[in-house]
Design a protein around this motif. Sequence first.
Motif, PDB file in Angstrom:
ATOM      1  N   GLN A   1      27.711  10.718  -2.991  1.00 23.63           N
ATOM      2  CA  GLN A   1      27.025  12.101  -3.037  1.00 23.63           C
ATOM      3  C   GLN A   1      27.185  12.269  -1.262  1.00 23.63           C
ATOM      4  O   GLN A   1      27.594  11.075  -0.696  1.00 23.63           O
ATOM      5  CB  GLN A   1      25.418  11.755  -2.550  1.00 23.63           C
ATOM      6  CG  GLN A   1      24.388  13.295  -2.158  1.00 23.63           C
ATOM      7  CD  GLN A   1      22.742  12.881  -2.011  1.00 23.63           C
ATOM      8  OE1 GLN A   1      22.607  13.204  -2.959  1.00 23.63           O
ATOM      9  NE2 GLN A   1      22.589  12.311  -1.453  1.00 23.63           N
ATOM     10  N   ARG A   2      28.238  13.368  -1.219  1.00 26.12           N
ATOM     11  CA  ARG A   2      28.249  14.355  -0.139  1.00 26.12           C
ATOM     12  C   ARG A   2      27.559  15.348   0.113  1.00 26.12           C
ATOM     13  O   ARG A   2      27.715  16.449  -0.291  1.00 26.12           O
ATOM     14  CB  ARG A   2      29.930  14.139  -0.771  1.00 26.12           C
ATOM     15  CG  ARG A   2      31.224  13.457  -1.140  1.00 26.12           C
ATOM     16  CD  ARG A   2      32.316  13.135  -0.068  1.00 26.12           C
ATOM     17  NE  ARG A   2      32.651  14.884  -0.609  1.00 26.12           N
ATOM     18  CZ  ARG A   2      34.157  15.204   0.470  1.00 26.12           C
ATOM     19  NH1 ARG A   2      34.823  14.049   0.944  1.00 26.12           N
ATOM     20  NH2 ARG A   2      34.701  15.969   0.061  1.00 26.12           N
ATOM     21  N   PRO A   3      27.203  15.410   1.173  1.00 26.19           N
ATOM     22  CA  PRO A   3      25.522  16.890   1.428  1.00 26.19           C
ATOM     23  C   PRO A   3      26.672  17.542   2.120  1.00 26.19           C
ATOM     24  O   PRO A   3      26.046  18.829   1.646  1.00 26.19           O
ATOM     25  CB  PRO A   3      25.099  15.877   2.261  1.00 26.19           C
ATOM     26  CG  PRO A   3      24.397  14.796   1.708  1.00 26.19           C
ATOM     27  CD  PRO A   3      25.608  14.082   1.635  1.00 26.19           C
ATOM     28  N   LEU A   4      27.578  17.448   2.474  1.00 32.02           N
ATOM     29  CA  LEU A   4      28.575  18.037   3.332  1.00 32.02           C
ATOM     30  C   LEU A   4      28.754  19.490   2.167  1.00 32.02           C
ATOM     31  O   LEU A   4      29.258  20.669   2.653  1.00 32.02           O
ATOM     32  CB  LEU A   4      29.610  17.978   4.350  1.00 32.02           C
ATOM     33  CG  LEU A   4      29.451  17.261   5.383  1.00 32.02           C
ATOM     34  CD1 LEU A   4      30.072  16.634   5.787  1.00 32.02           C
ATOM     35  CD2 LEU A   4      28.384  17.835   6.451  1.00 32.02           C
ATOM     36  N   ASP A   5      29.536  19.270   0.905  1.00 25.43           N
ATOM     37  CA  ASP A   5      29.448  19.622  -0.076  1.00 25.43           C
ATOM     38  C   ASP A   5      28.934  20.696  -0.283  1.00 25.43           C
ATOM     39  O   ASP A   5      29.390  21.905  -1.335  1.00 25.43           O
ATOM     40  CB  ASP A   5      30.430  19.267  -1.348  1.00 25.43           C
ATOM     41  CG  ASP A   5      32.078  18.248  -1.165  1.00 25.43           C
ATOM     42  OD1 ASP A   5      32.488  18.676   0.169  1.00 25.43           O
ATOM     43  OD2 ASP A   5      32.337  17.111  -1.471  1.00 25.43           O
TER      44      ASP A   5
END
Length: 357
Positions: A178-182
């Motif tokens: 998971q990449r929350p900045l994306d």
Amino acid sequence: MPDDSPLKPSTIAVTAGRPPHEPDRPLNEPLTMASTYVAGGDLEYGRYGNPTWAAFEAALGELEGGSCLAFASGLAAVSTVLDLVGQDATVVAPRHAYNGSIMQLADLEARGRLRARLVDVTDTDAVVAACADAALVWLESPTNPALEVADLETITRAAHDAGAYVVVDNTFATPLLQRPLDLDADLVVHSATKFLSGHADVLLGAVVTRDPELLGVLKNRRDLIGAIPGSLEAWLALRGLRTLHLRVERAQANAQELVRRLGEHPAVGEVRYPGFGAIVAIVLAQGAMAADLLTRKTSLWVHATSLGGVESTFERRRRWKTEAATIPEGLVRMSVGIEDVEDLWDDLRRALDGCVG
């Protein structure tokens, strides 16, 4: 492969934060033990930077898709972010979250610094409503230890519409899952003590952002309060990061197989698993006494409070007085390691057999 082709996360974990490929240069960034540097450069003093920190920050920043700052611990990172919240401002946070984060919010609220509004992150409409006058929205997904999943994209959009910053603690998922900045989060927080370093021998925290202004403010705060990592800790965390993809892949596969089997055991009343990652929670059908018995009866699973290491650990979370009262008394949080899954299950099954009423 074309030069502009993006590298896969597993490749980034191995290659990022290394010295240039030049003759006689080391493959890995060396451990730099220095408190003072010769004047005239960018470092000057050990509280402002270190080449070993920088290598770890480069690697994690690239994995998360932003710029990273390392901190002395996960809670040091949490504290530094919360320190940016204005006087008497509102922070929205999950009612079930990392105990240290909740305790920091409670402490700041008790001292009149801010107002904490705890929410059920699975109720997206309620979280969106709670964002209306917030300055900061703090999220975990999955949550610790309830393993609830939030609609990060919807909540982030609502928070930004309300003028709030969004922070996501990505410790459980890691940037591989998971990449929350994306999803437009402003900040990502990690306890690098856990999966990133992965060997239960490091205390380290990190914050990642794509906002240069926020990065600068956080860097200034870190310099001022001295919440800096140790050089050895940063070096060990970077060394652990190199195998993150392998460890997560194996631990997640183990977790998914154990979830399948746990759901069929009569001692287990409920299995909580978000479908990804290596953290599982079970609720023992016979409650707290059975959960305590379970944690004392295994030989391979280790009763310990931390998580994310190569070894499998577990604990009954309500043994901590500060754990949320809405967490079931019989809930056992399990951090699945990379051992052989048959050995893990045999050890666990024998202990569970003794917990059947």
